[in-house]
Design a protein around this motif. Structure first.
Motif, PDB file in Angstrom:
ATOM      1  N   GLU A   1      73.281  32.376  19.040  1.00 46.69           N
ATOM      2  CA  GLU A   1      74.119  32.105  20.253  1.00 46.69           C
ATOM      3  C   GLU A   1      73.768  32.589  21.597  1.00 46.69           C
ATOM      4  O   GLU A   1      74.425  32.207  22.545  1.00 46.69           O
ATOM      5  CB  GLU A   1      75.969  31.740  19.869  1.00 46.69           C
ATOM      6  N   VAL A   2      73.134  33.748  21.680  1.00 46.72           N
ATOM      7  CA  VAL A   2      72.869  34.235  22.947  1.00 46.72           C
ATOM      8  C   VAL A   2      71.603  34.161  23.514  1.00 46.72           C
ATOM      9  O   VAL A   2      70.423  34.041  22.592  1.00 46.72           O
ATOM     10  CB  VAL A   2      72.926  35.977  22.665  1.00 46.72           C
TER      11      VAL A   2
ATOM     12  N   ILE B   1      86.866  32.656  15.687  1.00 44.77           N
ATOM     13  CA  ILE B   1      87.811  33.265  16.797  1.00 44.77           C
ATOM     14  C   ILE B   1      86.782  34.852  17.057  1.00 44.77           C
ATOM     15  O   ILE B   1      86.004  35.439  16.155  1.00 44.77           O
ATOM     16  CB  ILE B   1      88.933  33.796  16.625  1.00 44.77           C
ATOM     17  N   GLY B   2      86.790  35.134  18.353  1.00 45.87           N
ATOM     18  CA  GLY B   2      86.273  36.470  18.507  1.00 45.87           C
ATOM     19  C   GLY B   2      87.008  37.692  18.507  1.00 45.87           C
ATOM     20  O   GLY B   2      88.419  37.673  18.158  1.00 45.87           O
ATOM     21  N   ASP B   3      86.463  38.759  18.949  1.00 47.43           N
ATOM     22  CA  ASP B   3      87.038  40.098  18.700  1.00 47.43           C
ATOM     23  C   ASP B   3      88.035  40.286  19.894  1.00 47.43           C
ATOM     24  O   ASP B   3      88.857  41.230  20.013  1.00 47.43           O
ATOM     25  CB  ASP B   3      85.863  41.167  18.731  1.00 47.43           C
TER      26      ASP B   3
ATOM     27  N   GLN C   1      77.232  41.614  18.381  1.00 46.78           N
ATOM     28  CA  GLN C   1      76.052  41.299  17.490  1.00 46.78           C
ATOM     29  C   GLN C   1      76.259  39.991  16.484  1.00 46.78           C
ATOM     30  O   GLN C   1      75.280  39.664  16.415  1.00 46.78           O
ATOM     31  CB  GLN C   1      76.259  42.576  16.357  1.00 46.78           C
ATOM     32  N   ARG C   2      77.360  39.645  16.392  1.00 47.28           N
ATOM     33  CA  ARG C   2      77.666  38.394  15.587  1.00 47.28           C
ATOM     34  C   ARG C   2      77.141  37.163  16.244  1.00 47.28           C
ATOM     35  O   ARG C   2      76.324  36.452  15.407  1.00 47.28           O
ATOM     36  CB  ARG C   2      79.291  38.160  15.288  1.00 47.28           C
TER      37      ARG C   2
ATOM     38  N   GLU D   1      81.299  35.022  28.422  1.00 47.27           N
ATOM     39  CA  GLU D   1      81.004  34.899  26.980  1.00 47.27           C
ATOM     40  C   GLU D   1      79.927  35.663  26.253  1.00 47.27           C
ATOM     41  O   GLU D   1      78.938  36.192  26.946  1.00 47.27           O
ATOM     42  CB  GLU D   1      80.481  33.444  26.668  1.00 47.27           C
ATOM     43  N   ASN D   2      80.195  36.236  25.237  1.00 45.74           N
ATOM     44  CA  ASN D   2      79.201  36.757  24.305  1.00 45.74           C
ATOM     45  C   ASN D   2      78.739  38.469  24.595  1.00 45.74           C
ATOM     46  O   ASN D   2      78.297  39.008  23.972  1.00 45.74           O
ATOM     47  CB  ASN D   2      77.636  36.294  24.484  1.00 45.74           C
ATOM     48  N   LEU D   3      79.777  38.919  25.334  1.00 49.65           N
ATOM     49  CA  LEU D   3      79.645  40.149  26.089  1.00 49.65           C
ATOM     50  C   LEU D   3      81.072  40.893  25.847  1.00 49.65           C
ATOM     51  O   LEU D   3      82.224  40.186  25.563  1.00 49.65           O
ATOM     52  CB  LEU D   3      79.632  40.112  27.514  1.00 49.65           C
TER      53      LEU D   3
END
Length: 956
Positions: free
Chosen positions: A674-675, A949-951, A667-668, A582-584
């Motif tokens: 959230e990071v 939703i993510g990239d 970056q979002r 997540e987040n990466l």
């Protein structure tokens, strides 16, 4: 005095002298033997001759000619003579000798008497014991006999010499009378009459083997005939009560552990030739075993069940070892498997000795030449199958997949992994074997001793694979462990194949596993492991809540897509998932060449994409890891944290990637807070040190955008859709265009002129041809462009005047197009277009399918208006609306408002603006669509139903 012997008419056949000494090779009956002379040269074959007692006849032995039944007393007569003189030296006197090589010799044989210094006349002694009778019956009192030895001469009362023939006949008559008076041999009231039984015809060979194995006792047999060096016909002579029903039965035996060259057969049509050294091997065995009574241990039968496999026990050693030592045979692995494992080392040593000295069948043998190193030490990166691994040798930089060495376990066969694409299931215990090998080796230092190489077919080509013994700390041979646990078996080699030096140990381990009925040797039905496949997006989203509530989960990484995305198996949940950190975000690696070979051009790897993937393969592939699931994307990807190692070695893999500069934080997610600070600090450190991705010059993403064509004038035209590819992409025809009518009439005329049969044409990608299509009113020819060549003589074509794609046979559905119908004369009627600033999902997903369906409901079959904005990669970028509705929203906006499309990033908007003379309309459209998207997100419509939703989600 002896009778003169006539000279042979054929000087090439051996002619016996009047007197001499020879060795009895075999005993054919009570009055006939085979004599073996001395070879005239070291490599020459020793002469043989069939020798029969003069003026004596013995009962006939059993054969097919007399229904396998002896004449009375025939077998005891043969056995007395065989036990007395076979393999021993005797002296002979020839009385009559034929003139041809096929004739036998008649005369007298003399054997040293154990009771008298004078030699024993075997013919007279045979008659005396009742094993033979004289051919002529005379009066024993007619003439005096001065000496019992027919070989000596003496004087009678008148000092005249006695005729040796008469003296010999006189001795025969006296011996005959003595035998009759004593009622011995054939003169007994009930002489033995043997009925010979043959294996297969009269009894089942496996029954005899079972008796021997159950009683754990060898059986005494006489080796009646030698077919070749390793196949014999044996006659059971054991009077043990357990073999009572098999007494005087014969069977064919294969010598366990040895395979000798086959002797040819001149009696069949066409006759077969002997293999090299076949006659030498046969003669070697005949001199030592023929007509000897020996103990034989039976082990089993061959696959036909007709021949028994056994070991011959000779007082002077092992005939199998001697054959191998002389190079007269090879070790036979299939029969060696069922013999006593303690006897195998001696066979291997003998065969290796013959190989080293290039003796016999090994005269041209040379040790296998290896293309690489004979010993490899390195880290096991991946277990490919239950018997094949990928190893990174020590000291080698892992900068390419070709640096990995693929090594297979020597002489080990693991159950084969199936192939879901072709519907082939795993063989029983294939998954268990692969997983056991993974536990034993992955991530550990391994030492490979390479024994041989094989060419492994890979499609139309082949690759050289090394086979060896693989050892890891505290495990001398992992192949032996797999076999001993019943997860693999030993490879069935041909006799001339190279094999592992530990082959006998592997066979012993397999026998133990069979006895214990472990794994593949079990009698129980195997239950295939069926796991829950959550790589399907719908299943993943429905099951994700359970995974997130489970907290920490033990898992195994089965495949690495890139540095932060994996296919993972969770044993406790019995499911497979696609998991991403997540987040990466990790850069994308090079695509799999084998899986993308037929898809045309592929994207190149992003910087550090391959490096990050290789780092993941070294660090987490096929390792036991710990997952903490935190969410799920619209594409069904489970996101969360991944921890590697245990105890003090336990570490967060996200920190490792960020610290090495192989990944970046979205970056979002930072903007949303959230990071965690730990991850941000790790990225800050690698960024300040310019490690990995941060060592690259940061460039704008504009260079990655589609190629911009020349600026076009913005205009509105009326169109009708002819094909819908997805919710964003479609083909259209301009309303009122005369070109459509001209093409239709021209192709109807083309069809009437040429019919509907195919014709030979140039089949190349991009070639414009005529393709046959049935629109429901009948088959007709249409203009088409060849897109891709398919299997089985088919091609994919794009019908350029309508936009649809079809797959058609080349021979029946294609023909050349007339030159006046080419695209240079009449341009394609159907044009391709994209809805501006809208991204939709693939048709394989529900949202993608719904977007295409919505476009169909709104625009299909109607005259629609489109506003041409610009052209990207040869496709018009447009907005579409219904002119029949006042103040109608564009279809672009309606798709976004329904949550079935999303607005692209600003960089794509900027690209469109730069491609236009006046980009104000695009700016307005972008703002309008962004507002619609925000409303769809708030109302959780369409793709926003589960939140943001993510990239990582696939976009078109």
């Amino acid at each position: 005095m002896s009778v003169a012997v006539p000279a042979a008419s054929n000087p090439m056949r051996p002619v016996l002298p009047n007197r001499g000494i020879a060795v009895v090779k075999s005993v054919l009956s009570g009055d006939t033997v085979t004599l073996l002379g001395r070879a005239t040269a070291p490599d020459a074959k020793a002469p043989e001759v069939v020798f029969t007692f003069e003026r004596v006849t013995a009962p006939r032995m059993a054969s097919k000619a007399n229904s396998n039944r002896d004449d009375p007393g025939a077998f005891p007569a043969r056995e007395w003579l065989r036990g007395l003189c076979v393999g021993k030296s005797v002296s002979f006197e020839t009385r009559k000798q034929g003139a041809t090589a096929g004739d036998r010799v008649y005369g007298l044989l003399f054997f040293p008497s154990p009771e008298d210094s004078a030699p024993m006349n075997l013919a007279v002694e045979s008659v005396r014991r009742g094993h033979a009778i004289p051919k002529v019956f005379g009066d024993p009192e007619k003439e005096p006999v001065s000496n019992d030895n027919a070989n000596s001469e003496s004087n009678n009362g008148d000092n005249e010499p006695i005729d040796p023939i008469q003296n010999y006949e006189r001795q025969l008559q006296l011996a005959f009378q003595e035998a009759k008076s004593n009622q011995v041999g054939v003169h007994s009231p009930s002489p033995l009459v043997r009925e010979l039984k043959n294996a297969v015809d009269d009894f089942v060979p496996s029954d005899l083997v079972n008796v021997c194995l159950s009683k754990k006792t060898p059986i005494k047999c006489v080796l009646e005939y030698i077919f070749d060096g390793s196949r014999y016909r044996c006659l059971i002579a054991d009077e043990n009560p357990i073999f009572k029903s098999y007494l005087h039965s014969s069977f064919t035996m294969i010598l366990a552990g040895v395979s000798c060259p086959r002797v040819g057969n001149s009696r069949i049509d066409p006759p077969t030739q002997s293999e090299p050294l076949a006659d030498e091997a046969r003669q070697f065995v005949e001199l030592r075993l023929l007509h000897r009574e020996l103990s034989i241990s039976l082990h089993g039968t061959d696959k036909s069940g007709a021949c028994v496999v056994g070991t011959v026990h000779h007082p002077r050693g092992s005939i199998a070892v001697e054959l191998l030592k002389k190079g007269l045979g090879r070790v036979s692995d299939w029969s060696a498997r069922i013999m006593d494992p303690l006897d195998l080392p001696a066979l291997r040593v003998a065969e290796n000795s013959a190989k080293r000295t290039n003796t016999g069948v090994w005269v041209s043998y040379s040790p296998p030449e290896l293309s690489g190193a004979s010993e490899i030490t390195g880290v096991v990166v991946e277990v490919l199958t239950g018997d094949t691994l990928a190893i990174l040798p020590n000291g080698v930089q892992y900068d390419d997949e070709s640096k990995l060495c693929k090594v297979s376990l020597a002489s080990v066969r693991a159950p084969r992994i199936g192939n879901e694409k072709i519907g082939k299931v795993d063989e029983p215990y294939a998954a268990e074997c692969k997983d056991r090998l993974r536990v034993l080796t992955v991530g550990k230092q391994a030492k490979v001793t390479v024994h041989y190489e094989r060419d492994i077919p890979m499609g139309q080509n082949s690759v050289t694979r090394q086979f060896g013994t693989i050892s890891v700390p505290k495990k001398e041979d992992v192949g032996e462990i797999l076999i001993s646990e019943g997860l693999a078996v030993t490879q069935r080699h041909r006799d001339d194949d190279e094999k592992s030096p530990r082959y006998d140990i592997l066979c012993l381990a397999e026998n133990n596993a069979k006895a214990a009925k472990k794994g593949v040797h079990s009698d129980k039905d195997y239950g295939h492991r069926n796991s829950n496949d959550l790589t399907n997006p719908q299943k993943a989203k429905s099951y994700s809540g359970s995974l997130m509530r489970s907290g920490s989960l033990k898992a195994i990484v089965e495949y690495v897509f890139n540095g932060s995305r994996f296919k993972v198996f969770i044993p406790s949940e019995n499911c497979h998932i696609v998991f991403a950190l997540e987040n990466l975000r990790c850069p994308q690696p090079s695509p799999n060449v084998s899986s993308n070979a037929a898809r045309g051009p592929v994207k190149e790897a992003e910087p550090f994409g391959d490096i990050s993937k290789r780092h993941a393969r070294l660090s987490v592939l096929q390792r036991n890891v710990e997952l903490v699931c935190g969410g799920v994307t619209m594409g069904g990807v489970i996101t969360g944290q991944l921890f590697v190692g245990t105890g003090a070695q336990r570490r967060d893999y996200s920190l490792e990637l960020l610290g090495a500069g192989y990944a970046t934080i979205d970056q979002r997610k930072i903007d949303y807070g959230e990071v965690s600070k730990v991850l941000i600090d790790a990225q800050t450190v690698s960024q300040s040190k310019k490690i990995g991705l941060w060592s690259l010059e940061q460039t704008s993403n504009v260079t990655d955008m589609p190629t911009v064509q020349a600026k076009i004038k913005e205009e509105v035209i009326s169109v009708r859709l002819s094909e819908i590819r997805n919710g964003r992409q479609f083909f259209y025809q301009v309303v009122g265009s005369e070109a459509a009518g001209v093409v239709d009439e021209s192709m109807k005329l083309f069809t009437s002129n040429h019919g509907i049969s195919g014709g030979a044409c140039d089949v190349r990608n991009g070639k414009i041809v005529a393709a046959l299509f049935d629109d429901g009113s009948g088959k007709s020819w249409y203009r088409a462009k060849i897109v891709e060549r398919k299997d089985k003589g088919k091609v994919a074509v794009l019908f350029i005047d309508h936009g649809n794609i079809g797959v058609v046979p080349i021979s029946t559905h294609l023909r050349p197009l007339d030159t006046d119908l080419g695209v240079d004369k009449i341009p394609p009627v159907a044009k391709e277009a994209l809805l501006a600033l809208t991204h939709v999902r693939s048709l394989d997903e529900d949202d993608g399918f719904d977007a295409a369906k919505m476009l169909q409901n709104l625009a299909w079959g109607k005259d629609m208006s489109i506003r041409k904005l610009c052209e990207l990669d040869g496709k018009l970028v447009v907005t579409m609306f219904d002119p029949a509705t006042e103040n109608a929203k564009t279809i672009n906006e309606q798709l976004v408002a329904a949550g079935l499309a999303r607005v692209p990033k600003q960089v794509e908007v900027n690209t469109m603006i730069r491609s236009m003379a006046d980009g104000s309309s695009v700016k307005e459209l972008s703002a309008l669509l962004t507002t619609a998207q925000d409303q769809a997100r708030k109302s959780r419509s369409g793709m926003w139903r589960y939140g943001d939703i993510g990239d990582d989600d696939e976009e078109i």
